[in-house]
Design a protein around this motif. Structure first.
Motif, PDB file in Angstrom:
ATOM      1  N   ASP A  12      12.557  12.297  -2.203  1.00  0.00           N
ATOM      2  CA  ASP A  12      12.293  12.928  -0.915  1.00  0.00           C
ATOM      3  C   ASP A  12      11.274  14.050  -1.046  1.00  0.00           C
ATOM      4  N   GLU A  13      11.375  14.805  -2.127  1.00  0.00           N
ATOM      5  CA  GLU A  13      10.412  15.883  -2.344  1.00  0.00           C
ATOM      6  C   GLU A  13       9.021  15.321  -2.671  1.00  0.00           C
ATOM      7  N   LEU A  14       8.987  14.200  -3.376  1.00  0.00           N
ATOM      8  CA  LEU A  14       7.705  13.548  -3.636  1.00  0.00           C
ATOM      9  C   LEU A  14       7.057  13.113  -2.333  1.00  0.00           C
ATOM     10  N   LYS A  15       7.852  12.482  -1.461  1.00  0.00           N
ATOM     11  CA  LYS A  15       7.330  12.054  -0.165  1.00  0.00           C
ATOM     12  C   LYS A  15       6.866  13.246   0.663  1.00  0.00           C
ATOM     13  N   ALA A  16       7.612  14.333   0.595  1.00  0.00           N
ATOM     14  CA  ALA A  16       7.249  15.530   1.351  1.00  0.00           C
ATOM     15  C   ALA A  16       5.922  16.105   0.863  1.00  0.00           C
ATOM     16  N   GLN A  17       5.729  16.115  -0.449  1.00  0.00           N
ATOM     17  CA  GLN A  17       4.468  16.621  -1.006  1.00  0.00           C
ATOM     18  C   GLN A  17       3.302  15.734  -0.586  1.00  0.00           C
ATOM     19  N   LEU A  18       3.498  14.417  -0.635  1.00  0.00           N
ATOM     20  CA  LEU A  18       2.436  13.511  -0.213  1.00  0.00           C
ATOM     21  C   LEU A  18       2.099  13.706   1.263  1.00  0.00           C
ATOM     22  N   ALA A  19       3.119  13.850   2.081  1.00  0.00           N
ATOM     23  CA  ALA A  19       2.890  14.067   3.510  1.00  0.00           C
ATOM     24  C   ALA A  19       2.161  15.383   3.763  1.00  0.00           C
ATOM     25  N   PHE A  20       2.482  16.393   2.959  1.00  0.00           N
ATOM     26  CA  PHE A  20       1.868  17.709   3.130  1.00  0.00           C
ATOM     27  C   PHE A  20       0.360  17.667   2.871  1.00  0.00           C
ATOM     28  N   TYR A  21      -0.053  16.820   1.925  1.00  0.00           N
ATOM     29  CA  TYR A  21      -1.465  16.749   1.552  1.00  0.00           C
ATOM     30  C   TYR A  21      -2.216  15.627   2.255  1.00  0.00           C
ATOM     31  N   ILE A  45      -6.697  10.515  -4.427  1.00  0.00           N
ATOM     32  CA  ILE A  45      -6.140  10.148  -5.728  1.00  0.00           C
ATOM     33  C   ILE A  45      -5.950  11.361  -6.652  1.00  0.00           C
ATOM     34  N   PRO A  46      -6.918  12.275  -6.782  1.00  0.00           N
ATOM     35  CA  PRO A  46      -6.682  13.449  -7.644  1.00  0.00           C
ATOM     36  C   PRO A  46      -5.488  14.287  -7.182  1.00  0.00           C
ATOM     37  N   GLN A  47      -5.284  14.357  -5.874  1.00  0.00           N
ATOM     38  CA  GLN A  47      -4.154  15.120  -5.365  1.00  0.00           C
ATOM     39  C   GLN A  47      -2.837  14.412  -5.666  1.00  0.00           C
ATOM     40  N   ILE A  48      -2.828  13.080  -5.554  1.00  0.00           N
ATOM     41  CA  ILE A  48      -1.621  12.320  -5.928  1.00  0.00           C
ATOM     42  C   ILE A  48      -1.295  12.592  -7.390  1.00  0.00           C
ATOM     43  N   ARG A  49      -2.312  12.600  -8.236  1.00  0.00           N
ATOM     44  CA  ARG A  49      -2.095  12.844  -9.663  1.00  0.00           C
ATOM     45  C   ARG A  49      -1.491  14.228  -9.906  1.00  0.00           C
ATOM     46  N   GLU A  50      -1.973  15.222  -9.186  1.00  0.00           N
ATOM     47  CA  GLU A  50      -1.416  16.578  -9.316  1.00  0.00           C
ATOM     48  C   GLU A  50       0.057  16.608  -8.930  1.00  0.00           C
ATOM     49  N   ILE A  51       0.377  15.934  -7.848  1.00  0.00           N
ATOM     50  CA  ILE A  51       1.770  15.892  -7.394  1.00  0.00           C
ATOM     51  C   ILE A  51       2.641  15.205  -8.444  1.00  0.00           C
ATOM     52  N   VAL A  52       2.172  14.085  -8.970  1.00  0.00           N
ATOM     53  CA  VAL A  52       2.929  13.362 -10.000  1.00  0.00           C
ATOM     54  C   VAL A  52       3.126  14.238 -11.235  1.00  0.00           C
ATOM     55  N   ASN A  53       2.105  15.002 -11.591  1.00  0.00           N
ATOM     56  CA  ASN A  53       2.220  15.879 -12.753  1.00  0.00           C
ATOM     57  C   ASN A  53       3.240  16.988 -12.546  1.00  0.00           C
ATOM     58  N   SER A  54       3.610  17.235 -11.311  1.00  0.00           N
ATOM     59  CA  SER A  54       4.582  18.291 -11.025  1.00  0.00           C
ATOM     60  C   SER A  54       6.021  17.758 -10.959  1.00  0.00           C
ATOM     61  N   VAL A  55       6.196  16.432 -11.161  1.00  0.00           N
ATOM     62  CA  VAL A  55       7.535  15.846 -11.111  1.00  0.00           C
ATOM     63  C   VAL A  55       8.315  16.248 -12.369  1.00  0.00           C
ATOM     64  N   SER A  56       9.528  16.696 -12.172  1.00  0.00           N
ATOM     65  CA  SER A  56      10.400  17.024 -13.294  1.00  0.00           C
ATOM     66  C   SER A  56      10.723  15.766 -14.089  1.00  0.00           C
ATOM     67  N   ALA A  70       4.656   3.649   1.536  1.00  0.00           N
ATOM     68  CA  ALA A  70       3.248   3.936   1.784  1.00  0.00           C
ATOM     69  C   ALA A  70       2.386   3.617   0.560  1.00  0.00           C
ATOM     70  N   PHE A  71       1.128   3.370   0.804  1.00  0.00           N
ATOM     71  CA  PHE A  71       0.162   3.118  -0.269  1.00  0.00           C
ATOM     72  C   PHE A  71       0.204   4.229  -1.319  1.00  0.00           C
ATOM     73  N   GLU A  72       0.201   5.470  -0.876  1.00  0.00           N
ATOM     74  CA  GLU A  72       0.184   6.596  -1.813  1.00  0.00           C
ATOM     75  C   GLU A  72       1.457   6.666  -2.653  1.00  0.00           C
ATOM     76  N   GLU A  73       2.568   6.219  -2.104  1.00  0.00           N
ATOM     77  CA  GLU A  73       3.818   6.197  -2.864  1.00  0.00           C
ATOM     78  C   GLU A  73       3.747   5.156  -3.971  1.00  0.00           C
ATOM     79  N   VAL A  74       3.083   4.033  -3.701  1.00  0.00           N
ATOM     80  CA  VAL A  74       2.892   3.010  -4.732  1.00  0.00           C
ATOM     81  C   VAL A  74       2.019   3.551  -5.859  1.00  0.00           C
ATOM     82  N   VAL A  75       0.927   4.215  -5.486  1.00  0.00           N
ATOM     83  CA  VAL A  75       0.028   4.791  -6.490  1.00  0.00           C
ATOM     84  C   VAL A  75       0.758   5.836  -7.317  1.00  0.00           C
ATOM     85  N   ALA A  76       1.512   6.697  -6.651  1.00  0.00           N
ATOM     86  CA  ALA A  76       2.259   7.748  -7.357  1.00  0.00           C
ATOM     87  C   ALA A  76       3.279   7.140  -8.316  1.00  0.00           C
TER      88      ALA A  76
END
Length: 235
Positions: A12-21, A45-56, A70-76
């Motif tokens: 849910d937090e991943l989805k929230a971050q993607l939606a925010f950006y 894509i660079p922003q998706i990578r940043e979000i993924v890098n912040s995943v615990s 969503a497409f971005e969720e698949v990429v993430a």
């Protein structure tokens, strides 16, 4: 200024971050170039990578167990898999291939995953790539071709690449034909004599063959006089 450094602890937090950006204008732009049945958020894509890098790291399994929409969720998800050690990443490999339905999430995942298989190329070829190349799904087969381009472009695998390309000569899907022409182009740039010899006996269909010649001629790494020779090969 937007900041994605907060730790992502669940899906849910991943989805929230993607939606925010998400950017509306960027969403409209990428929808024109990436045909997919999935909804698009409009995250770069660079922003998706940043979000993924912040995943615990403690959250990887929980997030990977969720079904992306969503497409971005698949990429993430693909990027997250590629952060795992090889043996762990392999457990999620098929499930990622199964949800890919566009060239961008395919190429992004395969290019990144290719970095993980340098010491397991023979095993990965037998276990995964050969299956992908005979898969009936367009983007599964494209994935196999992208892996060949990213991880197997050396002399020892050159004849195998040509053989597998011939085996796909009857496939008519656009993104398979484009991947084939891209792969053979890279072969020519790295091994021009061997690839020229292959092109002279190839049974690639006219469209794929001509696209390959066109791509080679578009490359700045090919000499003008070589391009002149290749243009005479157009079908």
């Amino acid at each position: 200024m937007k900041n994605s450094r907060a730790t992502v602890r669940n899906f849910d937090e991943l989805k929230a971050q993607l939606a925010f950006y998400a950017e509306d204008n960027y969403r409209e732009f990428i929808m024109r170039g990436i045909p997919s049945e999935r909804p698009f958020l409009g995250v770069r894509i660079p922003q998706i990578r940043e979000i993924v890098n912040s995943v615990s790291p403690n959250s990887y399994d929980q997030i990977l167990a969720k079904q992306p929409a969503a497409f971005e969720e698949v990429v993430a998800r693909g990027m997250l898999i590629c952060k795992l050690p090889y043996a762990e990443a392999l457990k999620y490999f098929d499930s990622q291939i199964n949800i890919i339905d566009d060239w961008c999430s395919c190429d992004t995942f395969c290019t990144e995953f290719s970095k993980k298989i340098k010491k397991q190329r023979a095993e990965f070829l037998d276990k995964k790539i050969e299956q992908l190349l005979t898969d009936k799904r367009e983007f599964a087969t494209r994935a196999g071709l992208v892996f060949l381009k990213c991880a197997y472009l050396d002399f020892n695998y050159l004849n195998l690449i040509f053989d597998r390309a011939e085996g796909l000569s009857t496939r008519e899907e656009y993104y398979i034909k484009m991947a084939l022409s891209w792969l053979i182009t890279e072969c020519f740039i790295k091994f021009p004599d061997e690839t020229y010899a292959y092109l002279n006996v190839s049974n690639l269909p006219k469209w794929t063959f001509n696209k390959t010649i066109s791509k080679i001629c578009d490359s700045y790494r090919v000499a003008p006089e070589v391009k002149d020779i290749l243009r005479k090969m157009w079908k």
